[in-house]
Design an enzyme around this catalytic site. Sequence first.
Site, PDB file in Angstrom:
ATOM      1  N   HIS A 301       0.839  -1.204   0.000  1.00  0.00           N
ATOM      2  CA  HIS A 301       0.000   0.000   0.000  1.00  0.00           C
ATOM      3  C   HIS A 301       0.874   1.253   0.000  1.00  0.00           C
ATOM      4  CE1 HIS A 301      -3.076  -2.927   1.496  1.00  0.00           C
ATOM      5  NE2 HIS A 301      -3.813  -2.236   0.637  1.00  0.00           N
ATOM      6  N   HIS A 305       1.318   1.547  -5.829  1.00  0.00           N
ATOM      7  CA  HIS A 305      -0.012   0.931  -5.872  1.00  0.00           C
ATOM      8  C   HIS A 305      -1.068   1.986  -6.212  1.00  0.00           C
ATOM      9  CE1 HIS A 305      -3.661  -1.187  -4.675  1.00  0.00           C
ATOM     10  NE2 HIS A 305      -3.903  -0.243  -3.764  1.00  0.00           N
ATOM     11  N   HIS A 344      -7.026   6.909  -2.698  1.00  0.00           N
ATOM     12  CA  HIS A 344      -7.912   5.907  -2.090  1.00  0.00           C
ATOM     13  C   HIS A 344      -7.236   5.145  -0.952  1.00  0.00           C
ATOM     14  CE1 HIS A 344      -5.624   2.939  -4.413  1.00  0.00           C
ATOM     15  NE2 HIS A 344      -6.218   2.001  -3.684  1.00  0.00           N
ATOM     16  N   ASP A 345      -5.897   5.133  -0.898  1.00  0.00           N
ATOM     17  CA  ASP A 345      -5.169   4.450   0.185  1.00  0.00           C
ATOM     18  C   ASP A 345      -4.176   5.388   0.872  1.00  0.00           C
ATOM     19  OD1 ASP A 345      -6.186   1.881   0.482  1.00  0.00           O
ATOM     20  OD2 ASP A 345      -5.021   1.070  -1.191  1.00  0.00           O
ATOM     21  N   ASP A 490      -8.741  -1.730  -7.643  1.00  0.00           N
ATOM     22  CA  ASP A 490      -7.978  -1.939  -6.411  1.00  0.00           C
ATOM     23  C   ASP A 490      -7.579  -3.405  -6.217  1.00  0.00           C
ATOM     24  OD1 ASP A 490      -6.788  -0.987  -4.070  1.00  0.00           O
ATOM     25  OD2 ASP A 490      -8.583  -1.338  -2.862  1.00  0.00           O
TER      26      ASP A 490
END
Length: 586
Positions: A301, A305, A344-345, A490
């Site tokens: 993560h 990514h 998103h992460d 994802d």
Amino acid sequence: MKIDISENRAQQLDVSRDDDSLWDLQQCTAVLESLLENDNSDALAPKQLDAIRRLRSLAAASSNDVHAPETIEEKFESLTVTYRRTIGGRISETIHKAEQEDEGASHTYQDILDNYGAVIKGSVKFHSTKTNLTKEIQLRGTPSGNRINLLIENYKTGGARTLLQERLSTISSSTSDLQLDQYCPAEWKQLATETKTKLVGLLSWENLSKWDFNIVELADYSSDPLLLVGWAILCGPMAQEAMKRSILAEDDANDEAEELVGNMTKSYHYNFHESMNINPKNICNFLREVELRYKHDNPYHNNVHAADVTQTTHAFFQLMEERYIMHIYDRISIFSILLAATFHDIDHPGTNNLFQQNAMTRLSVEYNDVSILENMHSAVGHSLLYNKEGCDVFEGWDQNDKIHARSIMTKGILGTDMSNHFAHSEQFDSLVCQVSKLARGISQDDSRNQRDEPQPILLILAKTLDETDENKECNQLADMLLKFLLHAADISNPAKKEKLSVYWAKCVLSEFFSQGDKEKEMGLPISPLCDRKAVKQHESQIGFIKFVVQPTFELLGKIIPRIQDEVVPTIEKNLEYWLREKKGCP
């Protein structure tokens, strides 16, 4: 009367990182801003002339660094050209006079600042050499777009205010048209020509639109893959044009580079700039801040990514094809889900929601054990968008559009919580079945359809949503498809070519095992797939593909035929690979 507007001008010159080296560039920019005093450049004070001479000396010393993002010399020359064109002052004579000055030079950037008023992280000083009057205004949390207005309103001299407004208007009009197809972030500028030549091919629209795009290869060339991918997609095709211009402007650009950028073609683009207020600098500022907040030492993560998910989300839209997508979604919706992919992460700790819950971490308490990390990612990203100066991607947007964009991004990011995967998949499948029935009904009523074949779901969505919003199922499916694409991106690693798929499998298990080690040390239950002594790589991948990835992409393939034809076969091949690995293991 001297009016220093260096902070705003420095922002236009891409001085955006808050570290010593770039802050020095911002300080040096302040030297040149003093040339805005009036139309008679000879009115500069001796200390200011000395400061400019010192700046030239520093610029000459720094010009030997070929990898500098942008040398002080280049900034000096850029400002000189701009001011000569827009202000009509005798700048060249001033510079010449400064270079001939024999008085002692300032020896540090801080000395330069001390010689006259300048921006000092939150304060703006106005200094008049004629009256020796210094006036300071504190700028606390003032949006960058309003800073010039603040300076103007706090200046009482009507003539000076009018003159400054005219000058700023001229400068703004001369630079605004250049930003879209000429703006390049500092991270791009600092790359060697050879590296830029490689990257301009990797970041071409055609290559970015390929399902088998290799994000790891891009990360080998640049430590800022998320910024570059986000810039290339969200600001395309103008970003690609800016890359092209920057390479051709290089003194050491070779024939290969010219041929490469010359052959760049333009396929289907979103062209966000045509109907939306797009500021490439704000976008890059935001992406830079986002990338910095990804923990690069996370095995999985991390920023690579994030860049991979952003590109994959883009690839999904390209698989949908232009003839459908622009009738189903407005540009704001597409832009928003792509932007959401970038963060998103963000700030991922390298441990999952179950760890947060079992360890009763601060995050688990803050978000009440509900989609803990996803809520955090969304909150951190949106805080940057709305609170971090220079990162307002939605600057100039209508308030309703901002609310619409935020809703899409929030739902998309929360939709990446794997604990909701099967419930969302079931709901999504139900909507697909309902719209499929609608498609069959339309086909039967269509006298031109002699074979009585059901019309593609994308076509039904395009027709229905383009003509009316009254069909509840079509609206629900279109809305859910948007966030489902981000979720699918994802978990798309097993849908990529074997080499990439294996690479990501190793990365994710490495992170899982690290979490398991931590859980063991803390006396917590070891989470599924996190026990390095019990979990086998091939078995974890076989289960993940069979029960999660393959059904997800087959479901999407019912809506987007190219996924079924071009992506699902790759998933099947990767499943076969891991099955072979299982047979080869004792």
